[in-house]
Write a protein that holds these residues in place. Structure first.
Motif, PDB file in Angstrom:
ATOM      1  N   LYS A  84       0.830  -1.201   0.000  1.00 44.38           N
ATOM      2  CA  LYS A  84       0.000   0.000   0.000  1.00 44.38           C
ATOM      3  C   LYS A  84       0.868   1.255   0.000  1.00 44.38           C
ATOM      4  O   LYS A  84       0.597   2.216  -0.735  1.00 44.38           O
ATOM      5  CB  LYS A  84      -0.916  -0.009   1.234  1.00 44.38           C
ATOM      6  CG  LYS A  84      -1.768   1.242   1.387  1.00 44.38           C
ATOM      7  CD  LYS A  84      -2.754   1.391   0.237  1.00 44.38           C
ATOM      8  CE  LYS A  84      -3.668   2.589   0.454  1.00 44.38           C
ATOM      9  NZ  LYS A  84      -4.644   2.771  -0.661  1.00 44.38           N
ATOM     10  N   SER A 112       2.365   1.670  -3.337  1.00 46.88           N
ATOM     11  CA  SER A 112       1.322   2.116  -4.259  1.00 46.88           C
ATOM     12  C   SER A 112       1.088   3.618  -4.142  1.00 46.88           C
ATOM     13  O   SER A 112       0.923   4.315  -5.148  1.00 46.88           O
ATOM     14  CB  SER A 112       0.021   1.354  -3.974  1.00 46.88           C
ATOM     15  OG  SER A 112      -1.017   1.790  -4.818  1.00 46.88           O
ATOM     16  N   GLU A 143      -2.279   4.238  -8.504  1.00 51.04           N
ATOM     17  CA  GLU A 143      -2.317   3.309  -7.374  1.00 51.04           C
ATOM     18  C   GLU A 143      -2.683   1.904  -7.838  1.00 51.04           C
ATOM     19  O   GLU A 143      -3.423   1.711  -8.797  1.00 51.04           O
ATOM     20  CB  GLU A 143      -3.351   3.790  -6.356  1.00 51.04           C
ATOM     21  CG  GLU A 143      -3.393   2.966  -5.094  1.00 51.04           C
ATOM     22  CD  GLU A 143      -4.367   3.557  -4.089  1.00 51.04           C
ATOM     23  OE1 GLU A 143      -4.657   2.857  -3.098  1.00 51.04           O
ATOM     24  OE2 GLU A 143      -4.824   4.672  -4.287  1.00 51.04           O
ATOM     25  N   THR A 197      -4.644  -1.479  -7.911  1.00 54.42           N
ATOM     26  CA  THR A 197      -6.070  -1.689  -7.714  1.00 54.42           C
ATOM     27  C   THR A 197      -6.347  -2.919  -6.864  1.00 54.42           C
ATOM     28  O   THR A 197      -5.509  -3.821  -6.764  1.00 54.42           O
ATOM     29  CB  THR A 197      -6.788  -1.855  -9.063  1.00 54.42           C
ATOM     30  OG1 THR A 197      -6.369  -3.074  -9.685  1.00 54.42           O
ATOM     31  CG2 THR A 197      -6.475  -0.684  -9.992  1.00 54.42           C
ATOM     32  N   ARG A 198      -7.528  -2.937  -6.291  1.00 59.75           N
ATOM     33  CA  ARG A 198      -7.954  -4.069  -5.471  1.00 59.75           C
ATOM     34  C   ARG A 198      -7.968  -5.360  -6.288  1.00 59.75           C
ATOM     35  O   ARG A 198      -7.466  -6.398  -5.862  1.00 59.75           O
ATOM     36  CB  ARG A 198      -9.348  -3.785  -4.917  1.00 59.75           C
ATOM     37  CG  ARG A 198      -9.964  -4.902  -4.109  1.00 59.75           C
ATOM     38  CD  ARG A 198     -11.380  -4.505  -3.705  1.00 59.75           C
ATOM     39  NE  ARG A 198     -11.371  -3.315  -2.872  1.00 59.75           N
ATOM     40  CZ  ARG A 198     -12.465  -2.590  -2.591  1.00 59.75           C
ATOM     41  NH1 ARG A 198     -13.635  -2.944  -3.109  1.00 59.75           N
ATOM     42  NH2 ARG A 198     -12.391  -1.537  -1.816  1.00 59.75           N
ATOM     43  N   GLU A 199      -8.538  -5.265  -7.490  1.00 55.07           N
ATOM     44  CA  GLU A 199      -8.630  -6.437  -8.350  1.00 55.07           C
ATOM     45  C   GLU A 199      -7.247  -6.916  -8.792  1.00 55.07           C
ATOM     46  O   GLU A 199      -6.993  -8.123  -8.875  1.00 55.07           O
ATOM     47  CB  GLU A 199      -9.487  -6.118  -9.586  1.00 55.07           C
ATOM     48  CG  GLU A 199     -10.956  -5.914  -9.289  1.00 55.07           C
ATOM     49  CD  GLU A 199     -11.257  -4.542  -8.671  1.00 55.07           C
ATOM     50  OE1 GLU A 199     -12.371  -4.360  -8.180  1.00 55.07           O
ATOM     51  OE2 GLU A 199     -10.356  -3.658  -8.694  1.00 55.07           O
ATOM     52  N   MET A 226      -9.056  -5.919   0.026  1.00 53.90           N
ATOM     53  CA  MET A 226     -10.340  -5.215  -0.041  1.00 53.90           C
ATOM     54  C   MET A 226     -10.357  -3.972   0.851  1.00 53.90           C
ATOM     55  O   MET A 226     -10.980  -2.957   0.527  1.00 53.90           O
ATOM     56  CB  MET A 226     -11.463  -6.164   0.370  1.00 53.90           C
ATOM     57  CG  MET A 226     -11.714  -7.288  -0.613  1.00 53.90           C
ATOM     58  SD  MET A 226     -13.091  -8.352  -0.087  1.00 53.90           S
ATOM     59  CE  MET A 226     -13.252  -9.426  -1.516  1.00 53.90           C
ATOM     60  N   PHE A 246      -7.096  -1.324  -0.664  1.00 56.87           N
ATOM     61  CA  PHE A 246      -7.011  -0.892  -2.058  1.00 56.87           C
ATOM     62  C   PHE A 246      -8.396  -0.613  -2.648  1.00 56.87           C
ATOM     63  O   PHE A 246      -9.375  -1.227  -2.242  1.00 56.87           O
ATOM     64  CB  PHE A 246      -6.283  -1.951  -2.895  1.00 56.87           C
ATOM     65  CG  PHE A 246      -4.859  -2.165  -2.476  1.00 56.87           C
ATOM     66  CD1 PHE A 246      -3.835  -1.432  -3.047  1.00 56.87           C
ATOM     67  CD2 PHE A 246      -4.543  -3.100  -1.492  1.00 56.87           C
ATOM     68  CE1 PHE A 246      -2.516  -1.620  -2.661  1.00 56.87           C
ATOM     69  CE2 PHE A 246      -3.223  -3.300  -1.098  1.00 56.87           C
ATOM     70  CZ  PHE A 246      -2.211  -2.555  -1.684  1.00 56.87           C
ATOM     71  N   LYS A 247      -8.424   0.281  -3.598  1.00 52.24           N
ATOM     72  CA  LYS A 247      -9.670   0.659  -4.257  1.00 52.24           C
ATOM     73  C   LYS A 247      -9.824  -0.098  -5.575  1.00 52.24           C
ATOM     74  O   LYS A 247      -8.847  -0.511  -6.184  1.00 52.24           O
ATOM     75  CB  LYS A 247      -9.685   2.163  -4.528  1.00 52.24           C
ATOM     76  CG  LYS A 247      -9.594   3.031  -3.278  1.00 52.24           C
ATOM     77  CD  LYS A 247      -9.559   4.498  -3.645  1.00 52.24           C
ATOM     78  CE  LYS A 247      -9.454   5.378  -2.406  1.00 52.24           C
ATOM     79  NZ  LYS A 247      -9.389   6.817  -2.756  1.00 52.24           N
ATOM     80  N   SER A 248     -11.082  -0.241  -5.996  1.00 53.30           N
ATOM     81  CA  SER A 248     -11.349  -0.893  -7.268  1.00 53.30           C
ATOM     82  C   SER A 248     -10.875  -0.019  -8.416  1.00 53.30           C
ATOM     83  O   SER A 248     -10.936   1.210  -8.346  1.00 53.30           O
ATOM     84  CB  SER A 248     -12.844  -1.181  -7.429  1.00 53.30           C
ATOM     85  OG  SER A 248     -13.268  -2.181  -6.531  1.00 53.30           O
ATOM     86  N   SER A 291     -14.202  -5.229 -11.559  1.00 51.06           N
ATOM     87  CA  SER A 291     -15.204  -5.612 -10.562  1.00 51.06           C
ATOM     88  C   SER A 291     -14.869  -6.964  -9.964  1.00 51.06           C
ATOM     89  O   SER A 291     -14.412  -7.880 -10.652  1.00 51.06           O
ATOM     90  CB  SER A 291     -16.592  -5.670 -11.196  1.00 51.06           C
ATOM     91  OG  SER A 291     -17.540  -6.194 -10.290  1.00 51.06           O
TER      92      SER A 291
END
Length: 258
Positions: free
Chosen positions: A40, A43, A50, A52-54, A129, A132-134, A139
């Motif tokens: 993180k 990132s 940054e 991503t979550r995915e 989750m 991190f952001k999507s 999705s």
């Protein structure tokens, strides 16, 4: 089969009665949290965007290193400790075939490795989750995200399996957990370097540490050019059979008074 399952149950209970086992689980969680926190921070320092979550979820292979180190400790000592603690005589004089005893120990080691991998994976996913952001257009409901994630997890476990099998063999033959751990970690940390240095020679294709990291086929960071997944799996299978044959041969023939 029933006797083998009973032996595995006994080995599993013996493993979890040790404080060190619980400490290893704690270490896994702490290191996973620390690793994700570091990712993180990296990132946030990345001015280009940054993570991503995915993207994080699709590649949990970083868990493999921690799980490998912990599983190797158990694999190296599960047989050797019987000698160091003096319980080997009682173990081998039971009315149970020796090969069943060793199979139960080997399966327990791998069950422990799988358990650690799953624990680490759950912590990893939760932190991904949370931290991190999507990404745009991405999705978590997309099955491709989770299928890639599980596939990378499976590939990274390959390294855990082959290295712990090697540690298990060394510990069984030489009855020394320290030797088994030392050799296993030496190969883990230096194997890729050795393979890279020998990559121009044909022999590099037949060294087992060239094939230990199966994630190289997904990342494209090949140690030796022109390798294929089927070839690597075939080479690893041969080495695993050799390691286990050596382990079983030494264990079955060993003098119970040794």
């Amino acid at each position: 089969m029933a006797r083998l399952l009973k032996l595995m149950q006994n080995e599993w209970m013996k493993l979890w009665h040790k404080k060190g086992t619980w400490i290893m689980v704690g270490i896994l969680v702490v290191l996973t949290v620390g690793m994700m926190g570091l990712m993180k921070w990296i990132s946030l320092q990345n001015m280009g965007g940054e993570m991503t979550r995915e993207g994080m979820i699709q590649d949990p292979s970083s868990l493999g290193g921690t799980v490998l180190l912990l599983t190797v400790i158990v694999a190296a000592g599960i047989v050797a400790s019987e000698f160091s603690q003096g319980t080997i005589k009682m173990l081998l004089t039971r009315p149970v075939k020796r090969w069943k005893i060793l199979v139960s120990k080997f399966l327990t080691v791998n069950l422990f490795g799988i358990f650690l991998m799953l624990i680490g994976y759950v912590v990893y996913i939760l932190l991904a989750m949370l931290l991190f952001k999507s990404g745009a257009g991405e999705s978590l409901s997309d099955w491709s995200v989770w299928s890639k994630s599980l596939y990378m997890l499976l590939l990274s476990f390959g390294n855990v399996f082959i290295t712990s099998t090697f540690a298990f063999a060394i510990g069984s033959v030489f009855r020394s957990s320290s030797l088994a751990i030392g050799l296993s970690l030496f190969i883990y940390f230096t194997g890729s370097t050795i393979s890279a240095l020998l990559s121009q020679y044909e022999v590099a294709k037949y060294l087992f540490f060239t094939h230990m990291d199966l994630t190289q086929f997904e990342t494209g960071m090949m140690l030796v050019p022109d390798l294929t997944m089927p070839f690597s799996l075939a080479v690893l299978a041969v080495y695993i059979v050799v390691f286990l044959l050596i382990s079983f041969s030494a264990f079955i023939k060993r003098d119970v008074t040794a």
